[in-house]
Design a protein around this motif. Structure first.
Motif, PDB file in Angstrom:
ATOM      1  N   HIS A  58      50.844  -1.107  31.586  1.00 56.63           N
ATOM      2  CA  HIS A  58      49.756  -0.268  32.123  1.00 56.63           C
ATOM      3  C   HIS A  58      48.915  -1.002  33.147  1.00 56.63           C
ATOM      4  N   GLN A  59      48.859  -2.337  33.068  1.00 50.44           N
ATOM      5  CA  GLN A  59      48.236  -3.118  34.142  1.00 50.44           C
ATOM      6  C   GLN A  59      48.660  -4.568  33.995  1.00 50.44           C
ATOM      7  N   GLY A  60      48.148  -5.431  34.887  1.00 46.73           N
ATOM      8  CA  GLY A  60      48.629  -6.815  34.932  1.00 46.73           C
ATOM      9  C   GLY A  60      48.432  -7.577  33.639  1.00 46.73           C
ATOM     10  N   ARG A  61      47.284  -7.401  33.006  1.00 46.28           N
ATOM     11  CA  ARG A  61      46.999  -8.210  31.821  1.00 46.28           C
ATOM     12  C   ARG A  61      47.923  -7.856  30.656  1.00 46.28           C
ATOM     13  N   ALA A  62      48.470  -6.651  30.623  1.00 47.00           N
ATOM     14  CA  ALA A  62      49.433  -6.301  29.575  1.00 47.00           C
ATOM     15  C   ALA A  62      50.736  -7.069  29.822  1.00 47.00           C
ATOM     16  N   ALA A  63      51.097  -7.242  31.087  1.00 43.21           N
ATOM     17  CA  ALA A  63      52.274  -8.054  31.427  1.00 43.21           C
ATOM     18  C   ALA A  63      52.036  -9.504  31.007  1.00 43.21           C
ATOM     19  N   GLU A  64      50.814  -9.987  31.255  1.00 45.99           N
ATOM     20  CA  GLU A  64      50.471 -11.369  30.849  1.00 45.99           C
ATOM     21  C   GLU A  64      50.575 -11.501  29.325  1.00 45.99           C
ATOM     22  N   HIS A  65      50.054 -10.506  28.629  1.00 48.85           N
ATOM     23  CA  HIS A  65      50.050 -10.547  27.168  1.00 48.85           C
ATOM     24  C   HIS A  65      51.488 -10.624  26.631  1.00 48.85           C
ATOM     25  N   LEU A  87      55.612 -16.200  39.083  1.00 47.95           N
ATOM     26  CA  LEU A  87      54.506 -15.908  39.994  1.00 47.95           C
ATOM     27  C   LEU A  87      53.557 -14.913  39.333  1.00 47.95           C
ATOM     28  N   ASP A  88      52.253 -15.128  39.490  1.00 51.10           N
ATOM     29  CA  ASP A  88      51.292 -14.052  39.277  1.00 51.10           C
ATOM     30  C   ASP A  88      51.199 -13.414  40.655  1.00 51.10           C
ATOM     31  N   ALA A  89      51.926 -12.303  40.816  1.00 50.13           N
ATOM     32  CA  ALA A  89      52.236 -11.790  42.155  1.00 50.13           C
ATOM     33  C   ALA A  89      51.328 -10.638  42.588  1.00 50.13           C
ATOM     34  N   CYS A  90      50.128 -10.566  42.011  1.00 49.93           N
ATOM     35  CA  CYS A  90      49.229  -9.435  42.301  1.00 49.93           C
ATOM     36  C   CYS A  90      49.105  -9.134  43.792  1.00 49.93           C
ATOM     37  N   ARG A  91      49.019 -10.191  44.609  1.00 50.61           N
ATOM     38  CA  ARG A  91      48.743  -9.971  46.048  1.00 50.61           C
ATOM     39  C   ARG A  91      49.844 -10.629  46.885  1.00 50.61           C
ATOM     40  N   PHE A  92      51.087 -10.309  46.508  1.00 56.55           N
ATOM     41  CA  PHE A  92      52.268 -10.941  47.106  1.00 56.55           C
ATOM     42  C   PHE A  92      52.420 -10.636  48.599  1.00 56.55           C
ATOM     43  N   PHE A 119      52.670  -8.783  37.343  1.00 58.03           N
ATOM     44  CA  PHE A 119      52.228  -8.033  38.522  1.00 58.03           C
ATOM     45  C   PHE A 119      51.262  -6.931  38.103  1.00 58.03           C
ATOM     46  N   SER A 120      50.128  -6.904  38.782  1.00 66.32           N
ATOM     47  CA  SER A 120      49.194  -5.788  38.606  1.00 66.32           C
ATOM     48  C   SER A 120      49.383  -4.827  39.763  1.00 66.32           C
ATOM     49  N   GLY A 121      49.908  -3.646  39.477  1.00 69.55           N
ATOM     50  CA  GLY A 121      50.128  -2.631  40.517  1.00 69.55           C
ATOM     51  C   GLY A 121      48.829  -2.118  41.108  1.00 69.55           C
ATOM     52  N   LYS A 122      47.704  -2.415  40.420  1.00 70.77           N
ATOM     53  CA  LYS A 122      46.403  -1.915  40.850  1.00 70.77           C
ATOM     54  C   LYS A 122      45.954  -2.554  42.166  1.00 70.77           C
ATOM     55  N   LYS A 123      46.677  -3.593  42.572  1.00 75.35           N
ATOM     56  CA  LYS A 123      46.365  -4.207  43.873  1.00 75.35           C
ATOM     57  C   LYS A 123      47.392  -3.703  44.893  1.00 75.35           C
ATOM     58  N   GLU A 124      48.520  -4.412  44.997  1.00 77.79           N
ATOM     59  CA  GLU A 124      49.396  -4.133  46.134  1.00 77.79           C
ATOM     60  C   GLU A 124      50.510  -3.110  45.872  1.00 77.79           C
ATOM     61  N   MET A 142      30.012 -15.213  44.957  1.00 77.70           N
ATOM     62  CA  MET A 142      29.843 -13.755  44.888  1.00 77.70           C
ATOM     63  C   MET A 142      30.955 -13.164  45.752  1.00 77.70           C
ATOM     64  N   ARG A 143      31.807 -12.354  45.134  1.00 76.32           N
ATOM     65  CA  ARG A 143      32.951 -11.795  45.872  1.00 76.32           C
ATOM     66  C   ARG A 143      32.637 -10.387  46.370  1.00 76.32           C
ATOM     67  N   LEU A 144      32.878 -10.185  47.650  1.00 76.93           N
ATOM     68  CA  LEU A 144      32.810  -8.843  48.241  1.00 76.93           C
ATOM     69  C   LEU A 144      34.258  -8.407  48.417  1.00 76.93           C
ATOM     70  N   ASN A 200      45.543 -16.918  45.679  1.00 80.82           N
ATOM     71  CA  ASN A 200      44.766 -17.564  44.624  1.00 80.82           C
ATOM     72  C   ASN A 200      43.353 -16.943  44.597  1.00 80.82           C
ATOM     73  N   ASN A 201      43.206 -15.937  43.760  1.00 75.46           N
ATOM     74  CA  ASN A 201      41.986 -15.123  43.714  1.00 75.46           C
ATOM     75  C   ASN A 201      40.752 -15.963  43.394  1.00 75.46           C
ATOM     76  N   THR A 202      40.868 -16.788  42.364  1.00 72.32           N
ATOM     77  CA  THR A 202      39.700 -17.483  41.819  1.00 72.32           C
ATOM     78  C   THR A 202      39.046 -18.428  42.825  1.00 72.32           C
ATOM     79  N   LEU A 240      33.102  -4.171  44.008  1.00 71.53           N
ATOM     80  CA  LEU A 240      33.305  -4.904  42.748  1.00 71.53           C
ATOM     81  C   LEU A 240      34.699  -5.498  42.710  1.00 71.53           C
ATOM     82  N   THR A 241      35.662  -4.711  43.109  1.00 76.78           N
ATOM     83  CA  THR A 241      37.054  -5.141  42.979  1.00 76.78           C
ATOM     84  C   THR A 241      37.958  -4.398  43.958  1.00 76.78           C
ATOM     85  N   ASP A 242      39.087  -5.021  44.243  1.00 73.64           N
ATOM     86  CA  ASP A 242      40.140  -4.357  45.020  1.00 73.64           C
ATOM     87  C   ASP A 242      41.198  -3.806  44.061  1.00 73.64           C
TER      88      ASP A 242
END
Ligand code: F0G
Length: 465
Positions: free
Chosen positions: A101-108, A218-223, A258-263, A408-410, A189-191, A52-54
């Protein structure tokens, strides 16, 4: 020695395992019907292999677990905050940050602070769904300006994640820099398929933004995955370390979400970084209201410690090399059998082109969503749709506007699965491809307005319609 496999082996060995079980096909068929053909609604025990997700799904290292145990829990002045602060300064090079707590809170927090008027624009190479939703939540207008080839899934090109810098320049001139509080750039670029952004593009986007006195974040999730691609593909970077490349990526930015949940290789966590002390103080004030005190943000202190260690681990070349080898293995296995995928393989996932896979389904029958549901039924694998359900819109006239790409993302969680799991995934997708004309499509019967795809429900379209 010539090997029939030619693998780059994983750069770790297994210390703890978690049992997984493939439930019978009849059970899977019943479950997906019960949850409205939306795989987000399945329980983890319904699933055999979860792609579902990384995000938040990395296997953590012994050193991360050790750091979690030995750090002291404190409301204020925690030592794990100091550890993370050091990692941010060393690896990213930013002076200030708040933990979230995650990336979207930083965005908010970012968009709540810098979008000061309704109708201001936020350009990005391509917004992720949460980024787009957070801009819109503050009544801003998200604008995607990727290079044209980002929308050509079959086209092989090195940096399909880039922003189109001519479009950016024209956009700023047309709307006026005073109406653009920030320029964002998402790496990778995830999308559009987890595609990388070149250093040249990061530098140019930064120059254009700064020429107009607009900050660049930067949205640096996967820097670090992005840095690996730069090392492999961009002239002049082969002999640089991942650390050096990462440092240069961030050097052009005024800050990052940055979402720490990735890198950061953790199960939760995020950050908002900046060089600007005044802006930092604004972030910090809002942080205290919605997340927590600045030395823990939205996390327990142990989670900050795991992030600090994880940031070091994800910038290790051997780890990155093995990770990319896993993803390329899956992509090549599908490509060789003719399965239409986004090429080249992304940094965290292989994306299957729903439009090409199921050309007999119109966009309103949600090809990639149908494929995702069917893959679960046939093999117990959970993928995710990033297409018409996730990014499709409803026009002012009430008509459905499909997304540009229906994928469809694997997604490949970090350090979690082995090559033999991925071989099972490849075989399952190829088998589905061989029976693709049997897949009949879905009708959407419910979707909330923002981030609708998480909670939407579908019904199968009967065979003869
Ligand atoms: N930006 C990008 C590019 C992302 O991929 C994500 C999350 C976020 C921001 C938000 O981070 O989840 O920590 O709040 N992407 C996950 C995914 C959910 O599956 O691609 P978050």
């Amino acid at each position: 020695m010539t090997s029939p496999f030619n693998f780059t082996p994983e750069s770790y060995r297994i210390k703890t395992i978690e049992k997984i079980e493939l439930k019978p096909r009849a059970y899977r068929e019943k479950r997906i019907g019960e949850v409205g053909y939306n795989v987000f609604m399945l329980d983890i025990d319904d699933i055999f292999i979860d792609l579902l997700t990384d995000s938040g799904t990395s296997a953590m290292s012994d050193e991360q677990w050790a750091a979690m145990l030995t750090t002291k829990q404190a409301y204020a002045g925690s030592n794990s905050y100091r550890l993370l602060d050091r990692a941010v300064k060393e690896i990213f090079g930013f002076e200030h940050f708040v933990p979230t707590h995650q990336g979207r809170a930083a965005e908010h927090i970012l968009f709540s602070t810098i979008i000061t008027k309704e109708g201001q624009y936020v350009p990005n190479n391509t917004h992720f769904d949460t980024t787009e939703a957070n801009v819109m939540y503050k009544k801003g207008i998200p604008m995607n300006l990727p290079v044209e080839e980002a929308y050509q899934p079959g086209k092989v090109s090195d940096f399909k994640g880039n922003m189109d810098t001519n479009k950016l320049e024209n956009f700023i001139n047309e709307k006026g820099p005073e109406n653009i509080p920030v320029v964002m750039l998402t790496i990778t670029n995830n999308t559009v398929g987890g595609q990388p952004v070149s250093m040249k593009n990061i530098r140019k986007v930064s120059e254009i933004a700064h020429d107009h006195k607009i900050p660049m974040f930067l949205d640096a999730c996967r820097f670090a995955e992005n840095a690996f691609f730069i090392k492999e593909r961009e002239p002049g970077y082969r002999d640089k370390t991942i650390r050096e490349i990462v440092k240069e990526e961030f050097s052009y930015a005024d800050g990052c979400t940055f979402s720490g949940k990735k890198e950061a290789l953790t199960n939760i966590g995020g950050m908002l970084c900046t060089r600007d002390k005044e802006l930092y103080e604004k972030f910090r004030n809002l942080l205290v209201v919605i997340e927590g005190f600045p030395t823990y943000g939205g996390m327990a202190c142990r989670e900050l410690a795991a992030m600090a260690v994880g940031l070091h681990e994800s910038t290790d070349y051997d780890y990155q090399k093995a990770r990319h080898a896993q993803i390329e293995f899956l992509a090549d296995s599908l490509d060789k059998q003719g399965v239409p995928i986004v090429k080249p393989a992304g940094g965290h996932a292989v994306y299957v082109d729903g439009k090409e896979f199921l050309p007999h389904l119109t966009p309103d029958k949600f090809p990639a969503q149908s494929l995702t549901a069917q893959l679960y039924i046939e093999s117990g694998i959970r993928a995710v749709e990033l297409g018409n359900s996730c990014f499709g819109k409803t026009g002012d006239d009430g008509n459905f506007i499909p997304a540009k790409l229906d994928l469809m993302r694997l997604a490949i969680p970090r350090r979690r699965y082995t090559i033999s799991h991925l071989a099972y995934v490849a075989d399952s997708v190829v088998e589905l491809y061989e029976q693709r004309d049997q897949i009949t499509g879905l009708k959407r019967v419910y979707a909330p307005k923002l981030l609708g795809h998480f909670l939407s429900r579908f019904e199968p379209i009967p065979k003869n319609i």
